[in-house]
Scaffold this motif. Sequence first.
Motif, short mmCIF file in Angstrom:
data_model
loop_
_atom_site.label_atom_id
_atom_site.label_comp_id
_atom_site.label_asym_id
_atom_site.label_seq_id
_atom_site.Cartn_x
_atom_site.Cartn_y
_atom_site.Cartn_z
N THR A 18 0.83 -1.21 0.00
CA THR A 18 0.00 0.00 0.00
C THR A 18 0.86 1.25 0.00
N TRP A 19 2.02 1.15 0.58
CA TRP A 19 2.93 2.29 0.64
C TRP A 19 3.60 2.54 -0.72
N ILE A 20 3.94 1.48 -1.44
CA ILE A 20 4.71 1.60 -2.68
C ILE A 20 3.83 1.75 -3.92
N VAL A 21 2.76 0.97 -4.01
CA VAL A 21 1.98 0.89 -5.25
C VAL A 21 0.81 1.88 -5.22
N ASP A 22 0.79 2.76 -6.21
CA ASP A 22 -0.37 3.62 -6.39
C ASP A 22 -1.53 2.76 -6.87
N GLY A 23 -2.67 2.91 -6.24
CA GLY A 23 -3.82 2.10 -6.63
C GLY A 23 -4.18 1.05 -5.59
N ILE A 24 -3.34 0.87 -4.59
CA ILE A 24 -3.68 0.01 -3.46
C ILE A 24 -3.75 0.91 -2.24
N ASP A 25 -4.94 1.02 -1.67
CA ASP A 25 -5.16 2.01 -0.62
C ASP A 25 -5.91 1.42 0.56
N ILE A 26 -5.59 1.97 1.72
CA ILE A 26 -6.39 1.78 2.92
C ILE A 26 -7.01 3.13 3.20
N THR A 27 -8.32 3.21 3.15
CA THR A 27 -9.01 4.50 3.18
C THR A 27 -9.41 4.95 4.58
N SER A 28 -8.74 4.48 5.58
CA SER A 28 -9.01 4.89 6.95
C SER A 28 -7.87 5.76 7.45
N CYS A 78 -4.62 -11.38 -9.64
CA CYS A 78 -6.07 -11.59 -9.64
C CYS A 78 -6.58 -11.99 -8.25
N LEU A 79 -5.79 -12.77 -7.53
CA LEU A 79 -6.19 -13.13 -6.17
C LEU A 79 -6.18 -11.92 -5.24
N LEU A 80 -5.21 -11.02 -5.43
CA LEU A 80 -5.20 -9.79 -4.63
C LEU A 80 -6.38 -8.91 -4.99
N TRP A 81 -6.71 -8.85 -6.26
CA TRP A 81 -7.87 -8.09 -6.71
C TRP A 81 -9.15 -8.68 -6.14
N LEU A 82 -9.25 -10.01 -6.12
CA LEU A 82 -10.40 -10.69 -5.53
C LEU A 82 -10.46 -10.42 -4.02
N THR A 83 -9.31 -10.37 -3.39
CA THR A 83 -9.26 -10.04 -1.96
C THR A 83 -9.83 -8.65 -1.73
N SER A 84 -9.51 -7.71 -2.61
CA SER A 84 -10.05 -6.36 -2.51
C SER A 84 -11.56 -6.37 -2.62
N TRP A 85 -12.09 -7.20 -3.52
CA TRP A 85 -13.53 -7.30 -3.69
C TRP A 85 -14.19 -7.87 -2.43
N HIS A 95 -8.71 -1.19 -0.74
CA HIS A 95 -9.15 -1.18 -2.13
C HIS A 95 -7.96 -1.27 -3.09
N VAL A 96 -8.13 -2.11 -4.11
CA VAL A 96 -7.17 -2.21 -5.22
C VAL A 96 -7.90 -1.67 -6.45
N ASP A 97 -7.30 -0.68 -7.12
CA ASP A 97 -7.98 0.04 -8.19
C ASP A 97 -8.11 -0.72 -9.50
N GLY A 98 -7.30 -1.70 -9.76
CA GLY A 98 -7.41 -2.39 -11.04
C GLY A 98 -6.42 -3.53 -11.16
N PHE A 99 -6.32 -4.04 -12.39
CA PHE A 99 -5.50 -5.21 -12.65
C PHE A 99 -4.02 -4.94 -12.42
N TRP A 100 -3.47 -3.88 -13.02
CA TRP A 100 -2.03 -3.63 -12.91
C TRP A 100 -1.60 -3.28 -11.50
N PRO A 101 -2.34 -2.44 -10.75
CA PRO A 101 -1.94 -2.27 -9.35
C PRO A 101 -1.99 -3.58 -8.57
N ALA A 102 -2.95 -4.46 -8.91
CA ALA A 102 -3.03 -5.75 -8.24
C ALA A 102 -1.82 -6.62 -8.55
N VAL A 103 -1.39 -6.63 -9.81
CA VAL A 103 -0.23 -7.45 -10.19
C VAL A 103 1.03 -6.91 -9.51
N TRP A 104 1.25 -5.60 -9.57
CA TRP A 104 2.43 -5.02 -8.92
C TRP A 104 2.37 -5.20 -7.41
#
Length: 124
Positions: A18-28, A78-85, A95-104
């Motif tokens: 969450t710290w390194i990848v834009d698109g993976i966020d904790i919104t609290s 995809c598993l990280l993206w599913l985890t976000s869902w 929240h993970v914003d999309g496929f590429w942030p999920a892969v990175w």
Amino acid sequence: MQFLLRVVVGAASLAVATWIVDGIDITSDKFSTQVLTLLIVSAIFGFLNVFLKPIIKIFGCAFYVVTLGLFAFVVNGCLLWLTSWVADQWNLPFHVDGFWPAVWGALIVGIVSWGLNLFVRDER
């Protein structure tokens, strides 16, 4: 005890992602909520990996062979993206914003958890 240690390692890995990848966020904004969210999301990600990854490996075996294992990055993303869902369904602020942030993010999680697991004693 080993399970809890793995969850903490996963939570630390997710925190780095969450710290390194834009698109993976904790919104609290609260630190305690962020830590609790990371622990729960780490457990969700671990359960999805345990139950879904073997099935995906069986059905996607040809993709693993053809891509020399690089397909694993797509599967982990995809598993990280599913985890976000799933986290969204449980109203967790992850929240993970999309496929590429999920892969990175999955790549970062894999590298960091591998590094942290070097220091964790395995009882097996």
